[in-house]
Design a protein around this motif. Structure first.
Motif, PDB file in Angstrom:
ATOM      1  N   LYS A 128      72.575   8.585  30.144  1.00 59.93           N
ATOM      2  CA  LYS A 128      71.179   8.522  30.565  1.00 59.93           C
ATOM      3  C   LYS A 128      70.748   9.866  31.173  1.00 59.93           C
ATOM      4  O   LYS A 128      71.421  10.399  32.044  1.00 59.93           O
ATOM      5  N   LYS A 129      69.641  10.372  30.703  1.00 56.84           N
ATOM      6  CA  LYS A 129      69.111  11.645  31.206  1.00 56.84           C
ATOM      7  C   LYS A 129      68.091  11.381  32.317  1.00 56.84           C
ATOM      8  O   LYS A 129      67.300  10.450  32.209  1.00 56.84           O
ATOM      9  N   PRO A 130      68.104  12.179  33.364  1.00 57.66           N
ATOM     10  CA  PRO A 130      67.121  11.983  34.448  1.00 57.66           C
ATOM     11  C   PRO A 130      65.724  12.386  33.994  1.00 57.66           C
ATOM     12  O   PRO A 130      65.562  13.307  33.182  1.00 57.66           O
ATOM     13  N   ILE A 228      63.576   9.662  27.492  1.00 53.60           N
ATOM     14  CA  ILE A 228      62.684   8.672  26.900  1.00 53.60           C
ATOM     15  C   ILE A 228      62.574   7.464  27.825  1.00 53.60           C
ATOM     16  O   ILE A 228      63.581   6.948  28.321  1.00 53.60           O
ATOM     17  N   VAL A 229      61.337   7.010  28.027  1.00 55.56           N
ATOM     18  CA  VAL A 229      61.066   5.781  28.766  1.00 55.56           C
ATOM     19  C   VAL A 229      60.584   4.745  27.766  1.00 55.56           C
ATOM     20  O   VAL A 229      59.625   4.980  27.028  1.00 55.56           O
ATOM     21  N   SER A 230      61.262   3.612  27.717  1.00 57.23           N
ATOM     22  CA  SER A 230      60.900   2.534  26.799  1.00 57.23           C
ATOM     23  C   SER A 230      59.989   1.547  27.525  1.00 57.23           C
ATOM     24  O   SER A 230      60.316   1.058  28.604  1.00 57.23           O
ATOM     25  N   ALA A 231      58.841   1.245  26.893  1.00 52.53           N
ATOM     26  CA  ALA A 231      57.889   0.285  27.466  1.00 52.53           C
ATOM     27  C   ALA A 231      57.426  -0.648  26.346  1.00 52.53           C
ATOM     28  O   ALA A 231      56.274  -0.608  25.914  1.00 52.53           O
ATOM     29  N   VAL A 232      58.349  -1.469  25.884  1.00 54.43           N
ATOM     30  CA  VAL A 232      58.092  -2.333  24.733  1.00 54.43           C
ATOM     31  C   VAL A 232      57.920  -3.772  25.198  1.00 54.43           C
ATOM     32  O   VAL A 232      58.802  -4.330  25.867  1.00 54.43           O
ATOM     33  N   GLY A 233      56.792  -4.395  24.850  1.00 56.92           N
ATOM     34  CA  GLY A 233      56.579  -5.804  25.160  1.00 56.92           C
ATOM     35  C   GLY A 233      56.285  -6.042  26.623  1.00 56.92           C
ATOM     36  O   GLY A 233      55.912  -5.141  27.379  1.00 56.92           O
ATOM     37  N   HIS A 234      56.483  -7.285  27.021  1.00 60.88           N
ATOM     38  CA  HIS A 234      56.269  -7.678  28.408  1.00 60.88           C
ATOM     39  C   HIS A 234      57.577  -7.554  29.187  1.00 60.88           C
ATOM     40  O   HIS A 234      58.612  -7.168  28.644  1.00 60.88           O
ATOM     41  N   GLU A 235      57.530  -7.901  30.455  1.00 60.47           N
ATOM     42  CA  GLU A 235      58.702  -7.736  31.325  1.00 60.47           C
ATOM     43  C   GLU A 235      59.892  -8.550  30.843  1.00 60.47           C
ATOM     44  O   GLU A 235      61.042  -8.151  31.002  1.00 60.47           O
ATOM     45  N   THR A 236      59.630  -9.706  30.221  1.00 54.63           N
ATOM     46  CA  THR A 236      60.725 -10.576  29.767  1.00 54.63           C
ATOM     47  C   THR A 236      61.227 -10.201  28.377  1.00 54.63           C
ATOM     48  O   THR A 236      62.234 -10.744  27.920  1.00 54.63           O
ATOM     49  N   VAL A 244      69.045   1.622  25.154  1.00 53.47           N
ATOM     50  CA  VAL A 244      69.516   2.961  24.821  1.00 53.47           C
ATOM     51  C   VAL A 244      68.661   4.058  25.455  1.00 53.47           C
ATOM     52  O   VAL A 244      69.117   5.185  25.613  1.00 53.47           O
ATOM     53  N   SER A 245      67.428   3.734  25.833  1.00 57.16           N
ATOM     54  CA  SER A 245      66.545   4.749  26.424  1.00 57.16           C
ATOM     55  C   SER A 245      67.038   5.129  27.819  1.00 57.16           C
ATOM     56  O   SER A 245      67.865   4.450  28.429  1.00 57.16           O
ATOM     57  N   ASP A 246      66.507   6.222  28.333  1.00 52.28           N
ATOM     58  CA  ASP A 246      66.944   6.724  29.632  1.00 52.28           C
ATOM     59  C   ASP A 246      66.393   5.890  30.785  1.00 52.28           C
ATOM     60  O   ASP A 246      66.972   5.868  31.862  1.00 52.28           O
ATOM     61  N   MET A 247      65.274   5.201  30.551  1.00 52.17           N
ATOM     62  CA  MET A 247      64.724   4.292  31.554  1.00 52.17           C
ATOM     63  C   MET A 247      63.862   3.254  30.846  1.00 52.17           C
ATOM     64  O   MET A 247      63.193   3.556  29.862  1.00 52.17           O
ATOM     65  N   ARG A 248      63.907   2.020  31.350  1.00 56.54           N
ATOM     66  CA  ARG A 248      63.073   0.957  30.801  1.00 56.54           C
ATOM     67  C   ARG A 248      61.971   0.634  31.802  1.00 56.54           C
ATOM     68  O   ARG A 248      62.214   0.509  32.999  1.00 56.54           O
ATOM     69  N   ALA A 249      60.755   0.512  31.296  1.00 55.36           N
ATOM     70  CA  ALA A 249      59.622   0.101  32.115  1.00 55.36           C
ATOM     71  C   ALA A 249      59.176  -1.286  31.656  1.00 55.36           C
ATOM     72  O   ALA A 249      59.160  -1.590  30.463  1.00 55.36           O
ATOM     73  N   ALA A 250      58.823  -2.119  32.618  1.00 55.26           N
ATOM     74  CA  ALA A 250      58.410  -3.479  32.273  1.00 55.26           C
ATOM     75  C   ALA A 250      57.080  -3.484  31.529  1.00 55.26           C
ATOM     76  O   ALA A 250      56.827  -4.358  30.703  1.00 55.26           O
ATOM     77  N   THR A 251      56.235  -2.504  31.814  1.00 57.29           N
ATOM     78  CA  THR A 251      54.918  -2.408  31.183  1.00 57.29           C
ATOM     79  C   THR A 251      54.607  -0.939  30.913  1.00 57.29           C
ATOM     80  O   THR A 251      55.204  -0.040  31.538  1.00 57.29           O
TER      81      THR A 251
END
Length: 399
Positions: A128-130, A228-236, A244-251
């Motif tokens: 994971k990259k900062p 890369i920040v992944s923001a796919v779909g809703h929180e669930t 695989v992304s460096d950070m996941r966002a709920a939205t």
């Protein structure tokens, strides 16, 4: 009674089965065993239950449409037709579609691919990259018509309007969407146009989100040199790009918050750091001011000559010691020299001449034996105040 050969019998049974409409379009539930994937791409297996078994074939054209990997022990529903393999006289189930029993095909494929990629280490934390603290440009991969883009722009403009936002529009579902997402990721990495990438879309079914579970997309995310920040779909909703992304966002809005530092917060931090630095400098100045005052009050600064007087006295004492040591050393060496001079004087042959002795030479060679001279030879006799010549008249042995 008519006699038939084997081929005729097998052909007759083949025609009977082929004429049965029920057997030409049938669904069979069973458990996979003896699964084998041939190099030709055809799959051979056995479907069984607790009482019986049937040989099953999935030809390459149908096998390529199966999204999951069949495994022994898996419960499935096979759609196809019953036919006869005339060469062996065996009937078989020829499969046109294979469906997991009790779980959706995409869900099964998702779990299998997730396990495969996890075993390869693509989800490991060490990769994971900062995220950059102060990005100048943020790349966005999403649909140009969706609410995702609006949410990101809105949050980013509120937090810091000086940050540049660069959109690469793609389809986020349907045929060709995975290829467009992969192309966008490669484009940003090739041209190094941004400091961080937000990729995502709104919520939906697993089919709608499937482009973000595509294996090529996941591997491209892993290879990205840009965070890369992944923001796919809703929180669930969870897709493989989230893992695989460096950070996941709920939205998408949260993704923008992660990537865009709030300007007011940064200004507050700067003011806080300025105050801390000012206080530290003041503390240091006060510390050194007190040290300077203490030094000024010290007797060393008030009467420095007293410290020098002590050092002068030490120097005088050391100088006297050095002089005493040198005198003693010289006296000892002089005494030794006198003794050596007396020894040399005793060994000096000229000293013997002063005491009445003489030295005899023949041809400048000292004569110390009668064997070195003969009668009538000329010799030279040295005495204390000179020398004279003589002729040998007689030679006698003895003392």
């Amino acid at each position: 009674m008519t006699i038939y050969n084997v081929s005729e019998i097998n052909n007759y049974i083949y025609n009977l089965i082929s004429a049965d409409n029920i057997l030409q379009k049938i669904m069979v539930r069973g458990e996979i065993s003896n699964f084998k994937l041939h190099t030709s791409g055809h799959c051979y297996l056995t479907l069984k239950d607790d009482k019986s078994a049937i040989k099953t074939v999935v030809f390459r054209r149908a096998a390529q449409k199966i999204k999951f990997r069949p495994e022994n022990g898996m419960k499935v529903i096979a759609c196809g037709n019953i036919g006869v393999y005339e060469r062996d006289g065996a009937y078989q189930l020829y499969v046109s579609q294979l469906i997991p029993d009790g779980v959706g095909e995409l869900n099964l494929y998702y779990e299998q691919l997730k396990k495969k990629l996890a075993n390869e280490g693509l989800f490991e934390e060490i990769y994971k990259k900062p995220l950059p603290l102060y990005p100048k440009c943020i790349g966005i991969i999403t649909s140009k018509t969706g609410a995702v883009l609006h949410d990101i722009f809105h949050v980013a403009s509120l937090r810091n309007p000086t940050v540049k936002l660069l959109l690469y529009p793609v389809k986020v579902q349907g045929q060709g969407s995975a290829e467009e997402i992969t192309a966008a990721l490669k484009f940003f990495n090739k041209h190094k146009l941004c400091d961080v990438i937000i990729m995502g879309r709104g919520g939906g079914s697993i089919e709608d989100l499937w482009s973000f579970n595509d294996e090529d997309v996941v591997r491209t995310v892993f290879k990205s040199k840009i965070p890369i920040v992944s923001a796919v779909g809703h929180e669930t909703d969870y897709t493989l790009t989230d893992f695989v992304s460096d950070m996941r966002a709920a939205t998408p809005s949260q993704a923008a918050e992660f990537c865009v530092p709030a300007r007011e917060e940064q200004l507050q931090k700067i003011e806080l750091y300025r105050t801390k630095i000012y206080n530290l400098v003041c503390q240091q100045l006060q510390y050194y001011r007190e040290r300077l005052n203490n030094c000024q009050q010290s007797h060393v600064f008030k009467q420095p000559y007293k410290l020098l007087d002590t050092k002068y006295q030490c120097i005088d004492t050391l100088q006297l010691k050095i002089n005493d040591i040198c005198d003693k050393y010289i006296t000892e060496k002089k005494h030794s020299l006198d003794i050596l001079a007396e020894k040399l004087l005793l060994l000096d042959p000229h000293a013997a001449l002063q005491r009445g002795y003489s030295m005899i030479y023949k041809d400048k060679q000292l004569v110390n034996s009668i064997k070195k001279i003969k009668k009538t030879e000329q010799i030279q006799i040295n005495v204390s105040d000179g020398f004279f010549s003589a002729t040998v008249d007689e030679i006698m042995e003895g003392k």
